[in-house]
Write a protein that holds these residues in place. Structure first.
Motif, mmCIF file in Angstrom:
data_model
loop_
_atom_site.group_PDB
_atom_site.id
_atom_site.type_symbol
_atom_site.label_atom_id
_atom_site.label_comp_id
_atom_site.label_asym_id
_atom_site.label_seq_id
_atom_site.Cartn_x
_atom_site.Cartn_y
_atom_site.Cartn_z
ATOM 1 N N TYR A 99 0.854 -1.193 0.000
ATOM 2 C CA TYR A 99 0.000 0.000 0.000
ATOM 3 C C TYR A 99 0.890 1.243 0.000
ATOM 4 C CZ TYR A 99 -3.146 -3.658 1.619
ATOM 5 O OH TYR A 99 -3.858 -4.824 1.727
ATOM 6 N N PRO A 100 1.372 1.641 -1.173
ATOM 7 C CA PRO A 100 2.344 2.736 -1.235
ATOM 8 C C PRO A 100 1.774 4.133 -0.979
ATOM 9 C CG PRO A 100 1.821 1.966 -3.435
ATOM 10 C CD PRO A 100 1.130 1.026 -2.465
ATOM 11 N N THR A 101 0.454 4.268 -0.954
ATOM 12 C CA THR A 101 -0.124 5.591 -0.707
ATOM 13 C C THR A 101 -1.279 5.513 0.292
ATOM 14 O OG1 THR A 101 -1.711 5.443 -2.532
ATOM 15 C CG2 THR A 101 0.428 6.468 -3.030
ATOM 16 N N ALA A 102 -1.495 6.629 0.935
ATOM 17 C CA ALA A 102 -2.678 6.867 1.756
ATOM 18 C C ALA A 102 -3.273 8.161 1.215
ATOM 19 C CB ALA A 102 -2.307 7.019 3.227
ATOM 20 N N SER A 103 -4.587 8.352 1.381
ATOM 21 C CA SER A 103 -5.181 9.560 0.817
ATOM 22 C C SER A 103 -6.356 10.060 1.656
ATOM 23 C CB SER A 103 -5.657 9.303 -0.617
ATOM 24 O OG SER A 103 -6.693 8.342 -0.625
ATOM 25 N N PHE A 104 -6.647 11.322 1.456
ATOM 26 C CA PHE A 104 -7.809 11.968 2.068
ATOM 27 C C PHE A 104 -8.533 12.718 0.970
ATOM 28 C CE2 PHE A 104 -9.854 15.806 3.630
ATOM 29 C CZ PHE A 104 -10.727 15.267 4.557
ATOM 30 N N THR A 105 -9.850 12.554 0.931
ATOM 31 C CA THR A 105 -10.697 13.290 -0.012
ATOM 32 C C THR A 105 -11.850 13.884 0.770
ATOM 33 O OG1 THR A 105 -10.140 11.715 -1.755
ATOM 34 C CG2 THR A 105 -12.071 13.116 -2.114
ATOM 35 N N SER A 106 -12.036 15.187 0.627
ATOM 36 C CA SER A 106 -13.110 15.851 1.371
ATOM 37 C C SER A 106 -14.475 15.495 0.805
ATOM 38 C CB SER A 106 -12.926 17.368 1.340
ATOM 39 O OG SER A 106 -13.120 17.873 0.028
ATOM 40 N N ALA A 107 -15.457 15.508 1.687
ATOM 41 C CA ALA A 107 -16.850 15.303 1.289
ATOM 42 C C ALA A 107 -17.674 16.549 1.594
ATOM 43 C CB ALA A 107 -17.443 14.095 2.004
ATOM 44 N N ALA A 108 -17.315 17.262 2.674
ATOM 45 C CA ALA A 108 -18.042 18.466 3.073
ATOM 46 C C ALA A 108 -17.103 19.385 3.846
ATOM 47 C CB ALA A 108 -19.243 18.100 3.946
ATOM 48 N N VAL A 109 -17.177 20.661 3.527
ATOM 49 C CA VAL A 109 -16.377 21.676 4.211
ATOM 50 C C VAL A 109 -17.337 22.691 4.814
ATOM 51 C CG1 VAL A 109 -14.585 23.447 3.953
ATOM 52 C CG2 VAL A 109 -14.489 21.354 2.561
ATOM 53 N N THR A 110 -17.169 22.950 6.115
ATOM 54 C CA THR A 110 -18.068 23.856 6.827
ATOM 55 C C THR A 110 -17.244 24.886 7.595
ATOM 56 O OG1 THR A 110 -19.585 21.999 7.151
ATOM 57 C CG2 THR A 110 -19.965 23.963 8.486
ATOM 58 N N ARG A 111 -17.629 26.144 7.503
ATOM 59 C CA ARG A 111 -16.964 27.194 8.283
ATOM 60 C C ARG A 111 -17.409 27.064 9.740
ATOM 61 N NH1 ARG A 111 -15.097 31.872 6.219
ATOM 62 N NH2 ARG A 111 -16.570 31.802 4.499
ATOM 63 N N THR A 112 -16.447 27.081 10.660
ATOM 64 C CA THR A 112 -16.757 27.003 12.087
ATOM 65 C C THR A 112 -16.346 28.268 12.830
ATOM 66 O OG1 THR A 112 -14.656 25.876 12.508
ATOM 67 C CG2 THR A 112 -16.623 24.490 12.175
ATOM 68 N N GLY A 113 -15.697 29.187 12.141
ATOM 69 C CA GLY A 113 -15.262 30.457 12.717
ATOM 70 C C GLY A 113 -14.714 31.336 11.610
ATOM 71 N N ASP A 114 -14.222 32.514 11.965
ATOM 72 C CA ASP A 114 -13.682 33.424 10.952
ATOM 73 C C ASP A 114 -12.529 32.812 10.174
ATOM 74 O OD1 ASP A 114 -15.484 35.361 11.645
ATOM 75 O OD2 ASP A 114 -14.085 36.494 12.913
ATOM 76 N N ARG A 115 -11.720 31.992 10.846
ATOM 77 C CA ARG A 115 -10.533 31.430 10.221
ATOM 78 C C ARG A 115 -10.474 29.907 10.308
ATOM 79 N NH1 ARG A 115 -7.442 34.766 8.877
ATOM 80 N NH2 ARG A 115 -5.661 35.852 9.542
ATOM 81 N N SER A 116 -11.559 29.282 10.730
ATOM 82 C CA SER A 116 -11.516 27.834 10.939
ATOM 83 C C SER A 116 -12.580 27.100 10.124
ATOM 84 C CB SER A 116 -11.668 27.510 12.421
ATOM 85 O OG SER A 116 -12.875 28.009 12.915
#
Length: 187
Positions: A99-116
């Protein structure tokens, strides 16, 4: 002619929101992707990955339109000693040969603060995919980044080793593994 004008206007309207989305890459020389394991709260092992790639389609005004994909070369792990590197890269842990790679793929992005942001997505390790939530914080000036400057950030998330069949017989570390990314995004 009127039909052509209507098609152009429709195309501009449809393309309008996507124009706010900008493609970014993780700056390799300025970013560290690492992990931390603990036992009874004390840090037992840490390491980082030297080779990775990340593409982010970010919309600062509407983060829910953002998409993130990060791929890590598992064999690039460096945990501080040849013995530790070999163990973590070995068959009972990452099994980097198969298993030469690991990966992350987003499904949902939500704002939780001004910069987060809260980023929910799918983490794949050893060809096993499980959901994970990552918290990301922008450390730089977003307006400057929009004008072309790099954007410093940090992010972290936690997963459980057994969910990915990592070191089932290992009992010297807790099951939780923290992923930590500190770095910069550039265009």
């Amino acid at each position: 002619m009127l039909r052509s004008v209507a098609l152009v206007i429709t195309a501009l309207v449809v393309a309008g929101p996507a124009a706010a989305q900008t493609t970014w890459r993780i700056e390799r020389g300025a970013t560290d992707i690492s992990f931390v394991t603990r036992r009874f709260g004390a840090v037992v092992a840490t390491g980082h990955f030297a080779h990775y790639d990340g593409t982010l389609a970010l919309d600062f005004d509407r983060p829910e339109r953002s998409r993130i994909r990060v791929t890590i070369e598992t064999g690039s792990l460096q945990a501080g000693s040849a013995l530790m590197d070999g163990f973590i890269k070995g068959e009972s842990m990452l099994d980097t040969g198969r298993y030469p790679t690991a990966s992350f793929t987003s499904a949902a992005v939500t704002r939780t603060g001004d910069r987060s942001l809260e980023i929910r997505g799918q983490l794949t390790i050893r060809s096993i995919t499980r959901p994970i939530t990552v918290t990301a914080v922008v450390d730089g000036d977003i307006d400057r980044a929009r004008r072309g400057e790099s954007l410093p950030f940090h992010a972290n998330g936690t997963f459980l080793r057994p969910a990915f069949e990592l070191g089932r017989e290992v009992n010297v570390v807790d099951d939780a593994v923290e992923l930590v990314i500190k770095g910069q995004l550039g265009r």
